[in-house]
Write a protein that holds these residues in place. Structure first.
Motif, PDB file in Angstrom:
ATOM      1  N   ALA A 462       0.831  -1.207   0.000  1.00  0.00           N
ATOM      2  CA  ALA A 462       0.000   0.000   0.000  1.00  0.00           C
ATOM      3  C   ALA A 462       0.869   1.262   0.000  1.00  0.00           C
ATOM      4  N   ALA A 463       1.958   1.248   0.778  1.00  0.00           N
ATOM      5  CA  ALA A 463       2.862   2.402   0.806  1.00  0.00           C
ATOM      6  C   ALA A 463       3.521   2.609  -0.554  1.00  0.00           C
ATOM      7  N   PHE A 464       3.862   1.528  -1.214  1.00  0.00           N
ATOM      8  CA  PHE A 464       4.440   1.621  -2.565  1.00  0.00           C
ATOM      9  C   PHE A 464       3.417   2.225  -3.535  1.00  0.00           C
ATOM     10  N   ASP A 465       2.190   1.727  -3.450  1.00  0.00           N
ATOM     11  CA  ASP A 465       1.150   2.230  -4.355  1.00  0.00           C
ATOM     12  C   ASP A 465       0.875   3.716  -4.121  1.00  0.00           C
ATOM     13  N   ARG A 466       1.082   4.192  -2.900  1.00  0.00           N
ATOM     14  CA  ARG A 466       0.870   5.618  -2.605  1.00  0.00           C
ATOM     15  C   ARG A 466       2.089   6.469  -2.974  1.00  0.00           C
ATOM     16  N   GLY A 467       3.142   5.837  -3.467  1.00  0.00           N
ATOM     17  CA  GLY A 467       4.339   6.571  -3.868  1.00  0.00           C
ATOM     18  C   GLY A 467       5.203   7.024  -2.710  1.00  0.00           C
ATOM     19  N   GLU A 468       5.120   6.337  -1.575  1.00  0.00           N
ATOM     20  CA  GLU A 468       5.839   6.763  -0.374  1.00  0.00           C
ATOM     21  C   GLU A 468       7.213   6.119  -0.214  1.00  0.00           C
ATOM     22  N   LEU A 469       7.584   5.228  -1.148  1.00  0.00           N
ATOM     23  CA  LEU A 469       8.818   4.468  -0.962  1.00  0.00           C
ATOM     24  C   LEU A 469       9.901   4.828  -1.974  1.00  0.00           C
ATOM     25  N   GLN A 470       9.801   5.977  -2.581  1.00  0.00           N
ATOM     26  CA  GLN A 470      10.799   6.400  -3.570  1.00  0.00           C
ATOM     27  C   GLN A 470      12.008   7.007  -2.851  1.00  0.00           C
ATOM     28  N   ARG A 471      12.745   6.182  -2.132  1.00  0.00           N
ATOM     29  CA  ARG A 471      13.892   6.652  -1.349  1.00  0.00           C
ATOM     30  C   ARG A 471      14.699   5.445  -0.867  1.00  0.00           C
ATOM     31  N   ASP A 472      15.834   5.710  -0.265  1.00  0.00           N
ATOM     32  CA  ASP A 472      16.615   4.659   0.376  1.00  0.00           C
ATOM     33  C   ASP A 472      15.914   4.268   1.683  1.00  0.00           C
ATOM     34  N   PHE A 473      15.770   2.974   1.927  1.00  0.00           N
ATOM     35  CA  PHE A 473      15.151   2.543   3.181  1.00  0.00           C
ATOM     36  C   PHE A 473      15.347   1.045   3.361  1.00  0.00           C
ATOM     37  N   VAL A 474      15.154   0.620   4.602  1.00  0.00           N
ATOM     38  CA  VAL A 474      15.095  -0.803   4.931  1.00  0.00           C
ATOM     39  C   VAL A 474      13.677  -1.092   5.420  1.00  0.00           C
TER      40      VAL A 474
END
Length: 633
Positions: A462-474
């Motif tokens: 869901a976070a990916f679909d909202r565009g919230e994961l366009q960054r470096d993260f674990v």
């Protein structure tokens, strides 16, 4: 070739660690063997029940109590492609054993679920525990005391480990595993993965995705990528529980049928009534378990076996842990490139030389115990051979060529694809975990990035679909361990994390759950133990905490000041949804009773002398039942 010193040292360590429980197991085996052919001890009423429905000819032999009677335990169902071929096998087996003066009975069926069907669905929360259900169903099938040997018909993820765990409870019985084989090659695995990623990005619709999947999974047989199912077949061969070369022969072919008949007749030859008695509890010894780990590493096999092999070993009184995997991985070279750590599928692997080539190279390098007992006879050298049909259609054996038929798929031990086995143990203040690095490029094996914490894989999507994961993260995905929700695979995260990695972001996954047996190109610290619900430190991680996942040095760490870390209260997850629906109510006792991932996630266990403290420290059975009832309410 002398045994490699690391293999010798690890095997000695396993043998010393296992001395007490292994001795107790072998004593039980010998006690069962001393009672002689089991049917002779049955009362007349019991025996009559046991062959009441047998054909007249078989009934005569069963009544005489002289000829071997072979149990068939099968995972057949016709919904799942890998198991559909088993429909024909019982008739082939019965005909084959009658030809050598014996009988066979279909002793029982075991459930067989497919992670490919349940992936990302509620049913996936039953998947890991289905292994122990299968073990118990196997024990029920063999408990009638009518049999002198067993043939186990199974192939996929939890089915083969479950069948073997169950069979090892009857360690005095010879047991052969009879595979069904992989489906013919369809759409390439690379192309399938590409379409999945395009779908994750919204570039193609559901129709295009379904068409791609149908072209990949298109016929009877196992999936052709090198996941847990095909890793199982590799293991049964390197452990000496298949006939040599049986693993990757396609279903519905003359050679497949002849191999099935040959396995049945071999089961007759190795019963206690013959000259080659080969009980399964003797085949599966410390050397065979070490060989299994080596085979897994040399071929880049499924990470699920860092759990299943532990459980299988314990069923034979043998204690292994992830230190053994780590140490062997440092010495065992990667000899195979099969998807996901290469472009080839298992049919191409088999054509390039397959298991005969791999076993031969490892034997020549001193990286397998060559003196093991196998169902084909003493010594693993026989497994350098490949089965073929001669001009008359009879089974014959030929030596596997010493040169690889495709250098892009199989490499010699002297010039491997990698000097290590591509499986690492990660340790640090977040616990112990495993990572499969064989499919991860060097530039992606070390990730240092802030944590984003999730309690479900659906929340990540869901976070990916909202565009919230366009960054470096674990991505820290918690409360996915055996006690929390049955430890489902988190395979749906592979495409979206792969998309982000391809876009140039530094991403990784850390979870107390599992990834697919075909864990791929994104670095993933999986099976983190202890799990969150058992007090694991992963429950203390918060959004923004700096995480270090170092697949080169074997580090898994959160960089938070010690005082703050110790003062944090663990998060509490709402697991109500995992307690009901899709049969999950029935598995409450499994969740309550499960050991940790490094202890095989076993749900049945006894405190044998010499077992680990963690394995021995279990509540009484009635307490577990009370816990399970409370969890289900």
């Amino acid at each position: 070739m002398p045994l490699h010193p690391v293999l010798a040292a690890v095997t000695d360590r396993i043998r010393d660690r296992s001395a007490n429980p292994r001795a107790a197991y072998l004593a039980r085996l010998e006690n069962a063997r001393a009672k002689g052919p089991v049917r002779q001890a049955l009362g007349c009423t019991n025996l009559a029940h046991g062959f009441a429905a047998a054909p007249a000819g078989d009934k005569i032999m069963l009544r005489e109590l002289r000829q071997p009677n072979i149990a068939i335990v099968s995972s057949y169902n016709d919904m799942l492609s890998a198991h559909q071929p088993f429909e024909r096998f019982p008739a082939l087996i019965k005909q084959a054993v009658r030809a050598v003066g014996a009988t066979a009975q279909f002793a029982g069926g075991v459930p067989a679920m497919c992670d490919g069907v349940t992936q990302g669905e509620p049913g996936m929360e039953l998947s890991l525990f289905s292994r122990d259900v299968i073990a118990m169903a196997t024990a029920v099938a063999l408990s009638h005391n009518m049999f002198d040997a067993a043939l186990c018909l199974g192939i996929c993820d939890k089915i083969v480990p479950g069948l073997l765990i169950g069979a090892l409870q009857f360690g005095h019985l010879p047991t052969l595993f009879v595979p069904g084989g992989p489906m013919p090659s369809g759409l390439s695995n690379d192309e399938k993965a590409r379409v999945r990623q395009r779908y994750a990005k919204g570039e193609v619709g559901r129709d295009a995705l379904l068409e791609s999947e149908e072209k990949s999974y298109h016929a009877a047989g196992t999936c052709t990528f090198y996941g847990t199912a095909n890793s199982n077949q590799m293991l049964m061969e390197v452990m000496g529980l298949h006939l040599p070369g049986a693993a990757f022969v396609n279903p519905g072919t003359p050679l497949r049928d002849v191999l099935t008949a040959a396995a049945a007749q071999r089961a007759v030859e190795i019963t206690a009534e013959g000259a080659e008695y080969t009980p399964v509890g003797r085949v599966v010894d410390e050397r065979a378990i070490a060989n299994a780990i080596v085979g897994l590493l040399a071929t880049g096999g499924s990470t699920n076996h860092t759990i299943h092999l532990v459980a299988i070993a314990r069923a034979a009184g043998i204690l292994i842990n992830w230190d053994d995997f780590r140490d062997l991985s440092e010495a065992v070279p990667l000899l195979a490139r099969v998807y996901p750590n290469g472009k080839a599928d298992v049919n191409q692997f088999h054509a390039a030389g397959g298991m005969g080539y791999v076993i031969g190279e490892l034997l020549d390098a001193g990286l397998l115990h060559g003196d093991t007992l196998t169902v084909a006879g003493p010594g693993l050298a026989r497994y350098r051979q490949q089965p073929v049909l001669d001009a008359a259609g009879r089974l014959a054996w030929r030596e596997t060529p010493r040169a690889s038929a495709d250098a892009a798929i199989l490499a010699p031990a002297s010039a491997p694809f990698s000097l290590d086995g591509g499986l690492k143990l990660l340790t640090g203040n977040l616990g112990r975990a495993v990572i499969k690095t064989s499919a991860v490029k060097l530039e992606h094996r070390v990730v240092q990035a802030p944590a984003i914490v999730f309690d479900t894989q659906e929340a990540v999507i869901a976070a990916f679909d909202r565009g919230e994961l366009q960054r470096d993260f674990v991505a820290v995905v918690r409360f996915q361990g055996p006690r929390a929700n049955g430890m489902p695979e988190l395979h749906k995260l592979t495409p979206i994390l792969g998309v982000l990695q391809d876009q140039g972001f530094h991403v990784a996954l850390v979870t107390d759950g599992r990834m697919s047996g075909a864990s791929g190109k994104v670095p993933a610290a999986i099976h983190v133990t202890p799990e969150c619900l058992a007090g694991g430190p992963l429950a203390r991680v918060r959004d923004g905490d700096p995480i270090v996942l170092d697949g080169e040095r074997g580090v898994l760490q959160v960089r938070v000041a010690a005082a703050e870390w110790q003062s944090r209260q663990p998060a509490v997850a709402d697991l109500a949804e995992s307690r009901h629906g899709m049969g999950r109510e029935l598995f409450a006792v499994f969740r309550a009773n499960a050991l940790g991932a490094e202890e095989g996630a076993i749900t049945f266990h006894a405190a044998e002398p010499g077992t680990s403290a963690a394995a021995a420290h279990v509540a009484p059975v009635h307490d577990h039942f009370a816990l399970a009832q409370g969890a289900a309410e």
